[in-house]
Design a protein around this motif. Structure first.
Motif, PDB file in Angstrom:
ATOM      1  N   ASP A 247       0.824  -1.217   0.000  1.00 30.58           N
ATOM      2  CA  ASP A 247       0.000   0.000   0.000  1.00 30.58           C
ATOM      3  C   ASP A 247       0.857   1.265   0.000  1.00 30.58           C
ATOM      4  O   ASP A 247       0.352   2.369   0.224  1.00 30.58           O
ATOM      5  N   GLN A 298      -0.162  -2.091  -6.125  1.00 29.56           N
ATOM      6  CA  GLN A 298      -1.591  -2.324  -5.934  1.00 29.56           C
ATOM      7  C   GLN A 298      -2.096  -3.458  -6.825  1.00 29.56           C
ATOM      8  O   GLN A 298      -2.997  -4.207  -6.438  1.00 29.56           O
ATOM      9  N   LYS A 303      -7.401  -7.160  -4.371  1.00 33.46           N
ATOM     10  CA  LYS A 303      -8.372  -6.053  -4.291  1.00 33.46           C
ATOM     11  C   LYS A 303      -8.163  -5.064  -5.428  1.00 33.46           C
ATOM     12  O   LYS A 303      -9.084  -4.337  -5.807  1.00 33.46           O
ATOM     13  N   ASN A 306      -7.548   1.053  -7.062  1.00 29.23           N
ATOM     14  CA  ASN A 306      -8.696   1.959  -7.055  1.00 29.23           C
ATOM     15  C   ASN A 306      -8.306   3.228  -7.808  1.00 29.23           C
ATOM     16  O   ASN A 306      -7.384   3.946  -7.391  1.00 29.23           O
ATOM     17  N   GLU A 308      -9.796   6.078  -8.201  1.00 28.66           N
ATOM     18  CA  GLU A 308     -10.021   7.335  -7.496  1.00 28.66           C
ATOM     19  C   GLU A 308      -8.883   7.616  -6.522  1.00 28.66           C
ATOM     20  O   GLU A 308      -8.384   8.748  -6.444  1.00 28.66           O
ATOM     21  N   ALA A 309      -8.445   6.578  -5.797  1.00 30.25           N
ATOM     22  CA  ALA A 309      -7.309   6.750  -4.887  1.00 30.25           C
ATOM     23  C   ALA A 309      -6.046   7.093  -5.673  1.00 30.25           C
ATOM     24  O   ALA A 309      -5.243   7.935  -5.244  1.00 30.25           O
ATOM     25  N   TYR A 310      -5.861   6.451  -6.827  1.00 29.40           N
ATOM     26  CA  TYR A 310      -4.711   6.712  -7.701  1.00 29.40           C
ATOM     27  C   TYR A 310      -4.681   8.183  -8.122  1.00 29.40           C
ATOM     28  O   TYR A 310      -3.627   8.840  -8.094  1.00 29.40           O
ATOM     29  N   LYS A 340     -14.265   1.530 -11.612  1.00 26.50           N
ATOM     30  CA  LYS A 340     -13.656   2.182 -10.453  1.00 26.50           C
ATOM     31  C   LYS A 340     -12.375   1.483  -9.989  1.00 26.50           C
ATOM     32  O   LYS A 340     -11.431   2.138  -9.567  1.00 26.50           O
ATOM     33  N   THR A 341     -12.371   0.144 -10.064  1.00 27.19           N
ATOM     34  CA  THR A 341     -11.241  -0.633  -9.574  1.00 27.19           C
ATOM     35  C   THR A 341     -10.802  -1.646 -10.613  1.00 27.19           C
ATOM     36  O   THR A 341     -11.635  -2.373 -11.168  1.00 27.19           O
TER      37      THR A 341
END
Length: 360
Positions: A247, A298, A303, A306, A308-310, A340-341
């Motif tokens: 992470d 990631q 999982k 993501n 949006e997090a990127y 999204k992912t």
């Protein structure tokens, strides 16, 4: 953000034939000045207050050659946060119920055994100094010592490998009470004994891929859910320390050849035990951790990435061409994408490097 502390213990009885990790083989234990050097460096990075890590990981080498007293000194000096995961890697032939009780009393709450195979002939080929009987005994001793978080390593696609060998190894580890399994494909490293003289009977790349997919299927059937390319766990027993790496969190590595990333800046100690012992090893700067690292790490995780997090972390968005490539991966069965992912399937994880090359 979580902080992980990695302590490298480079000492080993002997060098395994596949290993290219930095280690000092031929040792019967860890010299007393080595834990002192780790304590010195720990104080150097946290001179005014304890480090208070969220995880501590004793890696190697063979960390189980440490004495429980040395482990206790190091844990006490770091003063981990309440509930911290504290892992110690162990070779089965180096532990007893007494030493495992000592490690447990020192604060270790997770032990990881390098099993690799349940067949003694294979262990001999690999240069592993333990037997399957010793591996079974180590798991039983760990349970009697009070460990409830136990991991076991399996190596896949070994010389003359079969699905039956995997089944036997999984049975040994599962019957030993393992809550976590790491399953790795054998990789022939140039600087290893196998690199210099490859063994006979190695599977082809297609056969190795089939062994990997079989391992994923069987591990999940036995209740070990895949959460990373090579790691599987019963619910709630995912390895917290390595998740910090994947992470892109902060981690401090102490010891020769140990790597760190703090505040997005990477550095490492030179692979020189003598220099480390004599306080002449100066950490070497190794660039920064950025968007590419985040994407790569990631996508090791089931999982996935993501988007949006990127974007929020690095200001990055997939281009039209990248999104088109992702859709092709989905059609080929290599990925799942809901807009999204982006998450790779087990088949996608096998060809991860090719996928990453296109995305990057």
């Amino acid at each position: 953000m979580s902080l992980g502390l990695y302590l490298h213990i480079p000492y080993c009885f002997s060098k395994c034939r596949y290993c290219d990790f930095y280690s000092a083989p031929g040792q019967r234990g860890v010299p007393p000045e080595y834990p002192d050097a780790l304590l010195r460096e720990l104080h150097r990075f946290a001179p005014d207050a304890p480090l208070r890590p969220d995880t501590i990981y004793f890696g190697g080498g063979t960390p189980s050659l440490l004495t429980p007293d040395d482990v206790a000194r190091l844990v006490e000096a770091a003063q981990p946060r309440p509930g911290a995961e504290i892992t110690l890697e162990a070779n089965p032939e180096t532990v007893t119920e007494e030493t495992l009780r000592g490690f447990r009393a020192a604060g270790v709450n997770r032990v990881s055994f390098g099993v690799q195979s349940a067949r003694d002939s294979q262990l001999k080929t690999l240069g592993r100094p333990h037997t399957a009987k010793q591996a079974r005994a180590a798991f039983a001793a760990a349970q009697r010592a009070g460990f409830t978080n136990i991991s076991g390593d399996i190596m896949l696609a070994l010389p003359h490998y079969t699905q039956a060998e995997f089944d036997e190894t999984l049975e040994l580890i599962e019957n030993g009470g393992a809550t976590h399994v790491s399953a790795y494909l054998l990789k022939i490293e140039p600087d290893s004994a196998f690199g210099r003289k490859p063994p006979e009977g190695l599977p082809t790349s297609d056969e190795a891929a089939d062994f990997y997919l079989y391992a994923v299927e069987q591990l999940e059937h036995h209740g070990y859910q895949q959460y990373e390319i090579s790691n599987f766990a019963r619910p709630g027993y995912e390895g917290k320390h390595n998740l910090i790496y994947w992470d892109c969190g902060d981690y401090l590595g102490l010891g020769p050849a140990a790597h760190s990333c703090m505040g997005g800046k990477r550095f490492y100690y030179p692979p020189d035990t003598d220099a480390f012992l004599h306080d002449t090893a100066v950490p070497v700067l190794d660039g920064s951790c950025g968007a590419e690292d985040y994407l790569i790490l990631q996508l090791r995780l089931r999982k996935g990435l993501n988007l949006e997090a990127y974007k929020n972390l690095y200001g990055k968005e997939f281009s039209t061409a990248q999104l088109a490539f992702v859709q092709n991966c989905v059609k080929a069965g290599y990925a799942n994408f809901d807009g999204k992912t982006l998450a790779l399937t087990p088949a996608g994880l096998i060809v991860q490097n090719t996928i990453l090359a296109e995305l990057l």
